[in-house]
Design a protein around this motif. Structure first.
Motif, PDB file in Angstrom:
ATOM      1  N   ALA A  71       0.828  -1.208   0.000  1.00 21.39           N
ATOM      2  CA  ALA A  71       0.000   0.000   0.000  1.00 21.39           C
ATOM      3  C   ALA A  71       0.866   1.262   0.000  1.00 21.39           C
ATOM      4  CB  ALA A  71      -0.947   0.004   1.205  1.00 21.39           C
ATOM      5  N   VAL A  72       1.940   1.246   0.767  1.00 17.14           N
ATOM      6  CA  VAL A  72       2.849   2.400   0.778  1.00 17.14           C
ATOM      7  C   VAL A  72       3.504   2.556  -0.592  1.00 17.14           C
ATOM      8  CG1 VAL A  72       4.989   3.338   1.762  1.00 17.14           C
ATOM      9  CG2 VAL A  72       3.230   2.381   3.276  1.00 17.14           C
ATOM     10  N   CYS A  73       3.948   1.460  -1.180  1.00 15.29           N
ATOM     11  CA  CYS A  73       4.562   1.528  -2.514  1.00 15.29           C
ATOM     12  C   CYS A  73       3.560   2.042  -3.547  1.00 15.29           C
ATOM     13  CB  CYS A  73       5.136   0.173  -2.914  1.00 15.29           C
ATOM     14  SG  CYS A  73       6.662  -0.228  -2.024  1.00 15.29           S
ATOM     15  N   ASP A  74       2.312   1.629  -3.449  1.00 15.73           N
ATOM     16  CA  ASP A  74       1.276   2.136  -4.357  1.00 15.73           C
ATOM     17  C   ASP A  74       1.102   3.646  -4.183  1.00 15.73           C
ATOM     18  OD1 ASP A  74       0.822  -0.406  -5.392  1.00 15.73           O
ATOM     19  OD2 ASP A  74      -1.001  -0.746  -4.205  1.00 15.73           O
ATOM     20  N   ALA A  75       1.098   4.104  -2.932  1.00 24.12           N
ATOM     21  CA  ALA A  75       0.957   5.540  -2.661  1.00 24.12           C
ATOM     22  C   ALA A  75       2.156   6.313  -3.206  1.00 24.12           C
ATOM     23  CB  ALA A  75       0.790   5.785  -1.163  1.00 24.12           C
ATOM     24  N   TYR A  87       5.926  11.969   4.455  1.00 21.57           N
ATOM     25  CA  TYR A  87       5.533  10.713   5.092  1.00 21.57           C
ATOM     26  C   TYR A  87       4.175  10.893   5.747  1.00 21.57           C
ATOM     27  CZ  TYR A  87      10.499   9.648   4.587  1.00 21.57           C
ATOM     28  OH  TYR A  87      11.749   9.450   4.083  1.00 21.57           O
ATOM     29  N   GLY A  88       3.953  12.070   6.326  1.00 18.72           N
ATOM     30  CA  GLY A  88       2.683  12.363   6.977  1.00 18.72           C
ATOM     31  C   GLY A  88       1.509  12.365   6.011  1.00 18.72           C
ATOM     32  N   ASP A  89       1.726  12.885   4.803  1.00 18.60           N
ATOM     33  CA  ASP A  89       0.665  12.873   3.791  1.00 18.60           C
ATOM     34  C   ASP A  89       0.221  11.444   3.493  1.00 18.60           C
ATOM     35  OD1 ASP A  89       0.839  15.682   3.468  1.00 18.60           O
ATOM     36  OD2 ASP A  89       2.269  15.490   1.797  1.00 18.60           O
ATOM     37  N   ILE A  90       1.202  10.580   3.273  1.00 14.81           N
ATOM     38  CA  ILE A  90       0.883   9.177   2.984  1.00 14.81           C
ATOM     39  C   ILE A  90       0.257   8.515   4.205  1.00 14.81           C
ATOM     40  CG2 ILE A  90       1.864   6.909   2.407  1.00 14.81           C
ATOM     41  CD1 ILE A  90       3.921   8.428   0.656  1.00 14.81           C
ATOM     42  N   ALA A  91       0.790   8.818   5.372  1.00 15.99           N
ATOM     43  CA  ALA A  91       0.267   8.232   6.611  1.00 15.99           C
ATOM     44  C   ALA A  91      -1.201   8.597   6.814  1.00 15.99           C
ATOM     45  CB  ALA A  91       1.104   8.699   7.801  1.00 15.99           C
ATOM     46  N   ARG A  92      -1.538   9.863   6.595  1.00 21.22           N
ATOM     47  CA  ARG A  92      -2.939  10.295   6.749  1.00 21.22           C
ATOM     48  C   ARG A  92      -3.839   9.564   5.754  1.00 21.22           C
ATOM     49  NH1 ARG A  92      -0.220  14.713   8.136  1.00 21.22           N
ATOM     50  NH2 ARG A  92      -0.076  15.655   6.063  1.00 21.22           N
ATOM     51  N   ALA A  93      -3.359   9.423   4.515  1.00 19.69           N
ATOM     52  CA  ALA A  93      -4.161   8.744   3.496  1.00 19.69           C
ATOM     53  C   ALA A  93      -4.389   7.268   3.835  1.00 19.69           C
ATOM     54  CB  ALA A  93      -3.489   8.859   2.136  1.00 19.69           C
ATOM     55  N   LEU A  94      -3.409   6.652   4.490  1.00 14.85           N
ATOM     56  CA  LEU A  94      -3.514   5.229   4.828  1.00 14.85           C
ATOM     57  C   LEU A  94      -4.020   4.987   6.245  1.00 14.85           C
ATOM     58  CD1 LEU A  94      -0.211   3.862   3.205  1.00 14.85           C
ATOM     59  CD2 LEU A  94      -2.537   3.828   2.261  1.00 14.85           C
ATOM     60  N   VAL A 101       5.270   4.661   7.783  1.00 14.48           N
ATOM     61  CA  VAL A 101       5.439   4.967   6.363  1.00 14.48           C
ATOM     62  C   VAL A 101       6.921   5.168   6.058  1.00 14.48           C
ATOM     63  CG1 VAL A 101       4.955   6.648   4.536  1.00 14.48           C
ATOM     64  CG2 VAL A 101       3.125   5.899   6.078  1.00 14.48           C
ATOM     65  N   GLY A 102       7.632   5.864   6.939  1.00 19.51           N
ATOM     66  CA  GLY A 102       9.071   6.067   6.752  1.00 19.51           C
ATOM     67  C   GLY A 102       9.827   4.750   6.703  1.00 19.51           C
ATOM     68  N   GLN A 103       9.460   3.831   7.565  1.00 16.88           N
ATOM     69  CA  GLN A 103      10.116   2.520   7.564  1.00 16.88           C
ATOM     70  C   GLN A 103       9.804   1.756   6.285  1.00 16.88           C
ATOM     71  OE1 GLN A 103       8.615   1.035  11.291  1.00 16.88           O
ATOM     72  NE2 GLN A 103      10.364   1.839  12.433  1.00 16.88           N
ATOM     73  N   ALA A 104       8.578   1.837   5.814  1.00 14.40           N
ATOM     74  CA  ALA A 104       8.201   1.161   4.574  1.00 14.40           C
ATOM     75  C   ALA A 104       8.920   1.786   3.377  1.00 14.40           C
ATOM     76  CB  ALA A 104       6.688   1.204   4.377  1.00 14.40           C
ATOM     77  N   CYS A 105       9.062   3.112   3.370  1.00 13.57           N
ATOM     78  CA  CYS A 105       9.811   3.768   2.292  1.00 13.57           C
ATOM     79  C   CYS A 105      11.258   3.294   2.292  1.00 13.57           C
ATOM     80  CB  CYS A 105       9.777   5.289   2.455  1.00 13.57           C
ATOM     81  SG  CYS A 105       8.249   6.057   1.956  1.00 13.57           S
ATOM     82  N   GLY A 106      11.854   3.210   3.470  1.00  9.13           N
ATOM     83  CA  GLY A 106      13.231   2.749   3.581  1.00  9.13           C
ATOM     84  C   GLY A 106      13.410   1.312   3.130  1.00  9.13           C
ATOM     85  N   ALA A 107      12.341   0.536   3.177  1.00 14.51           N
ATOM     86  CA  ALA A 107      12.396  -0.873   2.775  1.00 14.51           C
ATOM     87  C   ALA A 107      11.945  -1.078   1.322  1.00 14.51           C
ATOM     88  CB  ALA A 107      11.526  -1.708   3.714  1.00 14.51           C
ATOM     89  N   ASN A 108      11.694   0.000   0.593  1.00 15.43           N
ATOM     90  CA  ASN A 108      11.262  -0.097  -0.800  1.00 15.43           C
ATOM     91  C   ASN A 108      12.302  -0.898  -1.593  1.00 15.43           C
ATOM     92  OD1 ASN A 108      10.513   0.296  -3.480  1.00 15.43           O
ATOM     93  ND2 ASN A 108      10.984   2.485  -3.477  1.00 15.43           N
ATOM     94  N   ILE A 110      12.379  -1.432  -4.798  1.00 20.75           N
ATOM     95  CA  ILE A 110      12.487  -1.051  -6.207  1.00 20.75           C
ATOM     96  C   ILE A 110      12.605   0.479  -6.325  1.00 20.75           C
ATOM     97  CG2 ILE A 110      11.503  -1.391  -8.521  1.00 20.75           C
ATOM     98  CD1 ILE A 110       9.836  -3.697  -7.347  1.00 20.75           C
ATOM     99  N   PRO A 111      13.657   1.072  -5.684  1.00 25.80           N
ATOM    100  CA  PRO A 111      13.783   2.522  -5.748  1.00 25.80           C
ATOM    101  C   PRO A 111      13.937   3.006  -7.187  1.00 25.80           C
ATOM    102  CG  PRO A 111      15.798   1.532  -4.902  1.00 25.80           C
ATOM    103  CD  PRO A 111      14.777   0.434  -5.005  1.00 25.80           C
ATOM    104  N   ILE A 112      13.676   4.259  -7.366  1.00 22.74           N
ATOM    105  CA  ILE A 112      13.628   4.986  -8.639  1.00 22.74           C
ATOM    106  C   ILE A 112      12.359   4.594  -9.394  1.00 22.74           C
ATOM    107  CG2 ILE A 112      14.721   5.550 -10.856  1.00 22.74           C
ATOM    108  CD1 ILE A 112      17.424   5.255  -9.467  1.00 22.74           C
ATOM    109  N   ILE A 113      12.158   3.320  -9.677  1.00 20.88           N
ATOM    110  CA  ILE A 113      10.940   2.900 -10.371  1.00 20.88           C
ATOM    111  C   ILE A 113       9.731   3.095  -9.459  1.00 20.88           C
ATOM    112  CG2 ILE A 113       9.755   0.890 -11.367  1.00 20.88           C
ATOM    113  CD1 ILE A 113      12.628   0.086 -12.411  1.00 20.88           C
ATOM    114  N   ILE A 114       9.861   2.740  -8.199  1.00 23.24           N
ATOM    115  CA  ILE A 114       8.909   3.143  -7.157  1.00 23.24           C
ATOM    116  C   ILE A 114       9.614   4.304  -6.462  1.00 23.24           C
ATOM    117  CG2 ILE A 114       7.694   2.497  -5.044  1.00 23.24           C
ATOM    118  CD1 ILE A 114       7.606  -0.377  -6.129  1.00 23.24           C
ATOM    119  N   PRO A 115       9.245   5.549  -6.792  1.00 26.00           N
ATOM    120  CA  PRO A 115      10.062   6.726  -6.496  1.00 26.00           C
ATOM    121  C   PRO A 115      10.007   7.225  -5.052  1.00 26.00           C
ATOM    122  CG  PRO A 115       8.066   7.383  -7.625  1.00 26.00           C
ATOM    123  CD  PRO A 115       8.053   5.879  -7.583  1.00 26.00           C
ATOM    124  N   CYS A 116      10.554   6.446  -4.144  1.00 26.18           N
ATOM    125  CA  CYS A 116      10.545   6.819  -2.735  1.00 26.18           C
ATOM    126  C   CYS A 116      11.361   8.089  -2.473  1.00 26.18           C
ATOM    127  CB  CYS A 116      11.027   5.662  -1.868  1.00 26.18           C
ATOM    128  SG  CYS A 116      12.645   5.023  -2.324  1.00 26.18           S
TER     129      CYS A 116
END
Length: 151
Positions: A71-75, A87-94, A101-108, A110-116
């Motif tokens: 879900a974080v990657c989709d956002a 991170y707060g914007d995504i957190a509020r949406a989810l 959200v920050g931890q999930a971004c750090g664990a992405n 597929i960076p660049i393609i999933i543009p964290c």
């Protein structure tokens, strides 16, 4: 798992494919090079992005992880080229804490393609899990002309 390496201004990237989908992008060289239609397409799209000729990727990806990670990657994928959000914007949406959200971004995987790199802290720039850390994040944001870039 099939792999190929692409040289970019952001460093050498290794793309990994499994069962017809990209499963990771990492900095560094692949131990071996494989050929597949998807890896050729992905390599071309990454090169086009690097050259400023592509703003969106059109590639099948597979996120190994929880429904929350997906879900974080989709956002993240929904953030337009040249824009940023927090991170707060995504957190509020989810409906979850920003730290998660920050931890999930750090664990992405597929960076660049999933543009964290387009996700910022409430007060601006934060870390980046790619080689070069925040300097690489800044380079990616500058490459995209990100209006929300705070340096």
């Amino acid at each position: 798992m099939l792999t190929c390496t692409v040289d970019t201004q952001f460093g050498r990237l290794t793309l990994r494919e499994e069962a017809g989908a990209l499963v990771s992008v990492s900095w560094g060289s692949a131990a071996r090079e494989d050929a597949s239609e998807l890896l050729q397409r992905a390599s071309l799209q990454v090169s086009e992005y690097d050259q400023g000729a592509r703003q969106q990727f059109d590639l099948p990806v597979r996120i190994r992880g929880s429904a929350f990670q997906r879900a974080v990657c989709d956002a993240i994928c929904a953030i337009p080229f040249g824009d940023t959000c927090t991170y707060g914007d995504i957190a509020r949406a989810l409906g979850v804490p920003a730290q998660a959200v920050g931890q999930a971004c750090g664990a992405n995987p597929i960076p660049i393609i999933i543009p964290c790199h387009r996700v910022m802290g409430a007060k601006g720039l934060t870390g980046f899990s790619g080689v070069g850390g925040v300097e690489t994040k800044v380079a990616l944001l500058r490459h995209e002309g990100a209006a929300g870039l705070l340096i």
